[in-house]
Design a protein around this motif. Structure first.
Motif, PDB file in Angstrom:
ATOM      1  N   UNK A  14      55.787  25.751  65.648  1.00 43.74           N
ATOM      2  CA  UNK A  14      56.997  26.061  66.413  1.00 43.74           C
ATOM      3  C   UNK A  14      58.198  25.793  65.521  1.00 43.74           C
ATOM      4  N   UNK A  15      59.052  26.809  65.402  1.00 41.77           N
ATOM      5  CA  UNK A  15      60.279  26.694  64.603  1.00 41.77           C
ATOM      6  C   UNK A  15      60.000  26.185  63.190  1.00 41.77           C
ATOM      7  N   UNK A  16      58.981  26.796  62.566  1.00 43.46           N
ATOM      8  CA  UNK A  16      58.665  26.615  61.156  1.00 43.46           C
ATOM      9  C   UNK A  16      58.009  25.283  60.809  1.00 43.46           C
ATOM     10  N   UNK A  17      57.582  24.540  61.811  1.00 43.01           N
ATOM     11  CA  UNK A  17      56.860  23.295  61.543  1.00 43.01           C
ATOM     12  C   UNK A  17      55.664  23.208  62.487  1.00 43.01           C
ATOM     13  N   UNK A  18      54.707  22.360  62.116  1.00 43.50           N
ATOM     14  CA  UNK A  18      53.546  22.127  62.976  1.00 43.50           C
ATOM     15  C   UNK A  18      53.908  21.045  63.983  1.00 43.50           C
ATOM     16  N   UNK A  19      53.805  21.391  65.268  1.00 44.10           N
ATOM     17  CA  UNK A  19      54.172  20.444  66.320  1.00 44.10           C
ATOM     18  C   UNK A  19      52.941  19.857  67.003  1.00 44.10           C
ATOM     19  N   UNK A  20      51.779  20.368  66.687  1.00 48.90           N
ATOM     20  CA  UNK A  20      50.547  19.822  67.253  1.00 48.90           C
ATOM     21  C   UNK A  20      49.369  20.432  66.500  1.00 48.90           C
ATOM     22  N   UNK A  21      48.217  19.820  66.644  1.00 48.76           N
ATOM     23  CA  UNK A  21      46.989  20.383  66.106  1.00 48.76           C
ATOM     24  C   UNK A  21      45.835  19.820  66.903  1.00 48.76           C
ATOM     25  N   UNK A  22      44.706  20.489  66.836  1.00 48.91           N
ATOM     26  CA  UNK A  22      43.534  19.969  67.520  1.00 48.91           C
ATOM     27  C   UNK A  22      42.297  20.181  66.671  1.00 48.91           C
ATOM     28  N   UNK A  23      41.414  19.194  66.731  1.00 51.01           N
ATOM     29  CA  UNK A  23      40.212  19.189  65.903  1.00 51.01           C
ATOM     30  C   UNK A  23      38.963  19.370  66.758  1.00 51.01           C
ATOM     31  N   UNK A  24      37.998  20.014  66.167  1.00 51.43           N
ATOM     32  CA  UNK A  24      36.676  20.142  66.773  1.00 51.43           C
ATOM     33  C   UNK A  24      35.653  19.667  65.741  1.00 51.43           C
ATOM     34  N   UNK A  25      34.720  18.826  66.157  1.00 56.33           N
ATOM     35  CA  UNK A  25      33.690  18.293  65.265  1.00 56.33           C
ATOM     36  C   UNK A  25      32.338  18.849  65.698  1.00 56.33           C
ATOM     37  N   UNK A  26      31.591  19.419  64.727  1.00 51.19           N
ATOM     38  CA  UNK A  26      30.328  20.077  65.036  1.00 51.19           C
ATOM     39  C   UNK A  26      29.124  19.253  64.617  1.00 51.19           C
ATOM     40  N   UNK A  27      29.297  18.329  63.665  1.00 49.26           N
ATOM     41  CA  UNK A  27      28.185  17.489  63.196  1.00 49.26           C
ATOM     42  C   UNK A  27      28.300  16.125  63.852  1.00 49.26           C
ATOM     43  N   UNK A  28      27.209  15.635  64.427  1.00 47.59           N
ATOM     44  CA  UNK A  28      27.254  14.392  65.176  1.00 47.59           C
ATOM     45  C   UNK A  28      27.675  13.200  64.350  1.00 47.59           C
ATOM     46  N   UNK A  29      27.372  13.169  63.054  1.00 48.86           N
ATOM     47  CA  UNK A  29      27.707  12.021  62.218  1.00 48.86           C
ATOM     48  C   UNK A  29      28.958  12.267  61.385  1.00 48.86           C
ATOM     49  N   UNK A  30      29.704  13.304  61.719  1.00 44.49           N
ATOM     50  CA  UNK A  30      30.866  13.640  60.895  1.00 44.49           C
ATOM     51  C   UNK A  30      32.019  12.700  61.132  1.00 44.49           C
TER      52      UNK A  30
END
Length: 742
Positions: free
Chosen positions: A144-160
């Motif tokens: 938003x307005x040329x900057x990152x205002x949020x992010x979200x992660x997803x993990x697929x490996x149980x031990x990651x």
């Protein structure tokens, strides 16, 4: 504290940690620097090319090509914006891959950002817990307005994930927020322009986007499932990946339901680095008068139904063929040099010589040339009383034929110049002509179609008019060619007189042989002609056609698209539940019947746009009218219940919304007297199709009708909302009973 590129709000302090975002910030900063470096280098190269003084033909052509290529590349880089990076994923081997709207590399070729359309980027969109595709984790950014205002992660490996905050692969940790930020991004305020949503493309959408282009593909899904997202991003993907389309940006046509839709989606493809894709509505394919105004709809639904058939489009062929029958009587031609008779078999030979299918008006020249050849050949076989060579005599005879008024008049009657609008008008105005061209119609149906001569073209006429224009060709251009041929014949006659006089006065210096030379004689007569004028950019053929809201196309309208896409390579986007005329067939049945062929199908089931509160009201309404259609499940809740009230509350509701919201867009549907502005649109259900708004206000929805079309209109109108829906009715009694037709 914040790290460069990231500007997270205080409520996301747990995500605003260097161990989570420092590596990304460094990578994205380098991406921005590299784009700036490439842009500066291109500007320098362009300046050098423009200062070049080498005017040799080959060098000039190469220079112009380089300038066009570099200008397009510079424009592409300038359009991607600061949000060029969609996110990144980490492979099992620890490699971190950043995915962007375009690809960006270092000077040595090292990839900083891979283009989202490459096979290497596919796991970013398609990896799931069931099939992680070798991915350990995935991160999406919200800009938003040329900057990152949020992010979200997803993990697929149980031990990651180690200890809830350990490292994932070799780059930082993971903030396990796989839903809240994503849902928030779906509910963000809308604007008057659709933007690319590459960062939130789901696996089922990505599968449809990356499907091959051979044959038709149907992308079916209810409101909010991302059909338009798929259509636009699929166009960009095919332009990048399909060898038939790569490097030729005029090969894809996108057909939308109305011009508001085209304006709404107009920035998406340029933001993905693709320009020059043709976009239009069905009406744009057949411009009539002022291009800003579409033809009026047919007043009588029964007439519209008759004109909507593919058979009626096919009647155009019979109508044109009626004017391509050779004369059955002889014509006597008398010139100053010779006399001859044009026999019925001469006409038949000339008419049969043109290759079929033929563009009628453009073929007139060919028919005339063959007729002249037949007549000249037969006349040369008889004594002509001339001691000159046959080539010169042929020229004289052809000029004499072109000058014979009786023969020219008979030819014009035999193969007349035809105007498409007049031809279609004759179908409706001349009963015997319609009976000849459409013998399957009953007397009652022909009577329904009867219109006075000069009646205006309606929207239902467009497919028939389009077929007539394609079959007839440009009458004006053909008339210009005919005038040039007549002028050339006149010049030929004058030239012959001059040549005769010069030969008579020959002084023995070789003038006669010069004048008999073919190249010198051709110079005397200018047959180059004028420019034919601009071609129709929507005439096709196109290698691929994308059709949005395809459920509303009639059989006749499908013929317009088939004529422009002989390869039958289509992306067909639609929802049977949103078909105003009903859609009793399957997609396979419909497309086979109209001639598109056997389609593949990709179905989208999840409604990302419309809140559950709205769908709880919309679902029973559409299923009551169309019980066999599929209604998608909403993925999110807005927490705002559907509101009901009297129509008098309209201005108060809009004023309150404006006071509470400094951004976002709203729409009033069903109040034609309401005048919209840059934030609040005033639309009908038909012109709202394909669009979305933060606030939707429905006014007197039961006035939309009580048949299937009315139920579909209410369903479409309600599901334009991404946040809040208000239903107003003149007979409001404090509940929704009756207001929505329950």
């Amino acid at each position: 504290m914040s790290v460069a590129v990231f500007c997270l709000p205080d409520r996301l302090a747990d995500k605003n940690r260097p161990d989570l975002i420092a590596g990304d910030a460094a990578q994205l900063t380098r991406v921005a620097e590299r784009i700036a470096e490439k842009s500066a280098a291109i500007r320098t190269e362009l300046d050098a090319l423009r200062r070049s003084t080498d005017v040799r033909v080959e060098a000039g052509v190469a220079r112009d090509q380089d300038i066009r290529r570099l200008t397009a590349e510079l424009r592409r880089l300038s359009r991607v914006g600061t949000d060029v990076c969609l996110g990144r994923f980490v492979r099992e081997c620890g490699t971190v891959v950043y995915v962007g709207r375009v690809g960006v590399t270092e000077a040595d070729g090292t990839a900083l950002l891979i283009d989202w359309r490459t096979p290497e980027a596919a796991p970013f969109f398609s990896a799931t817990l069931g099939d992680p595709m070798g991915v350990v984790s995935r991160r999406h950014y919200r800009w938003s307005r040329e900057v990152i205002v949020d992010y979200w992660d997803e993990v697929f490996a149980g031990d990651a994930l180690v200890g809830g905050g350990g490292s994932v692969g070799r780059r930082g940790g993971a903030a396990l927020d796989s839903q809240s930020s994503f849902i928030a991004s779906l509910g963000a305020s809308r604007s008057s322009k659709m933007t690319s949503v590459l960062g939130t493309i789901a696996a089922d959408q990505d599968t449809a986007i990356r499907a091959g282009s051979n044959g038709p593909l149907v992308v079916e899904g209810g409101p909010g499932t991302g059909k338009t997202v798929v259509a636009l991003h699929r166009a960009a993907y095919l332009l990048y990946s399909d060898t038939r389309l790569r490097g030729n940006r005029g090969e894809i046509l996108i057909v939308g339901p109305h011009r508001s839709y085209l304006n709404y989606v107009g920035d998406v493809l340029p933001s993905l680095g693709e320009e020059g894709v043709a976009t239009c509505t069905i009406a744009d394919l057949v411009p009539i008068g002022d291009a800003a105004d579409d033809p009026l709809p047919e007043a009588d639904p029964a007439v519209a139904e008759l004109k909507a058939s593919a058979a009626m489009v096919g009647a155009v062929e019979t109508a044109v063929a009626f004017y391509e029958e050779p004369p059955t009587t002889a014509v006597q031609v008398e010139t100053t040099s010779f006399d001859l008779q044009v026999r019925p078999e001469d006409w038949a030979e000339a008419f049969a010589a043109v290759e079929r299918p033929v563009v009628h008006n453009e073929a007139r020249d060919d028919v005339w040339q063959v007729l002249a050849e037949v007549l000249v050949a037969r006349n040369l076989a008889a004594p002509v009383g001339c001691d000159r060579d046959d080539e010169q005599e042929v020229r004289r005879m052809r000029a004499a034929l072109s000058a014979d008024r009786d023969l020219v008049a008979e030819f014009r009657r035999a193969w007349p110049m035809l105007d498409a609008e007049i031809l279609v008008g004759d179908l409706w105005a001349v009963p015997a002509f319609l009976r000849h061209c459409a013998p399957w119609l009953s007397a009652e149906q022909r009577a329904l179609l009867r219109q006075p001569e000069g009646a205006p073209i309606t929207a239902s006429d467009l497919p028939i008019l389009d077929a007539a224009r394609r079959r007839l060709g440009d009458a004006d251009a053909a008339r210009r060619r005919e005038r040039r041929r007549a002028e050339a014949a006149a010049q030929q006659r004058v030239r012959d007189i001059v040549v005769d006089e010069l030969i008579a006065a020959d002084d023995g210096e070789g003038l006669v042989s010069m004048l008999r030379a073919e190249d010198i004689q051709d110079v005397i007569v200018d047959e180059s002609g004028a420019d034919e004028g601009p071609s129709d950019p929507l005439a096709g053929p196109f290698a691929h056609v994308v059709v949005d809201e395809a459920q509303d196309l009639t059989d006749a309208q499908w013929q317009m698209l088939l004529a422009r896409c002989p390869s039958r390579s289509f992306t067909i986007v639609g929802d049977r539940a949103q078909a105003r005329a009903g859609f009793a067939e399957t997609w396979e049945q419909r497309l086979r019947r109209v001639g598109v062929g056997e389609p593949r199908r990709s179905t989208l089931h999840i409604n990302y746009r419309t809140p559950a509160e709205v769908m709880d009201h919309a679902r029973p309404l559409i299923l009551a009218a169309l019980p066999d259609v599929e209604v998608p499940e909403s993925i999110r809740s807005s927490g705002v219940a559907v509101e009901f009230g009297p129509t008098a509350a309209l201005e108060t509701i809009l004023a309150g919304w404006r006071a509470d919201r400094v951004d976002g867009v709203a729409c009033v549907i069903g109040a034609p007297e309401f005048v919209g502005d840059d934030r609040v649109a005033s639309l009908t259900p038909a012109t709202a199709k394909g669009l979305e708004f933060d606030l939707v206000v429905l006014v007197n929805p039961m006035s939309f009708g009580d048949q299937v079309a009315g139920a579909v209109d209410r369903y479409v109108a309600m599901t334009r909302s991404t946040s809040r829906l208000v239903v107003l009715d003149d007979a409001h009694s404090g509940s929704d009973s009756g207001v929505l037709g329950r």
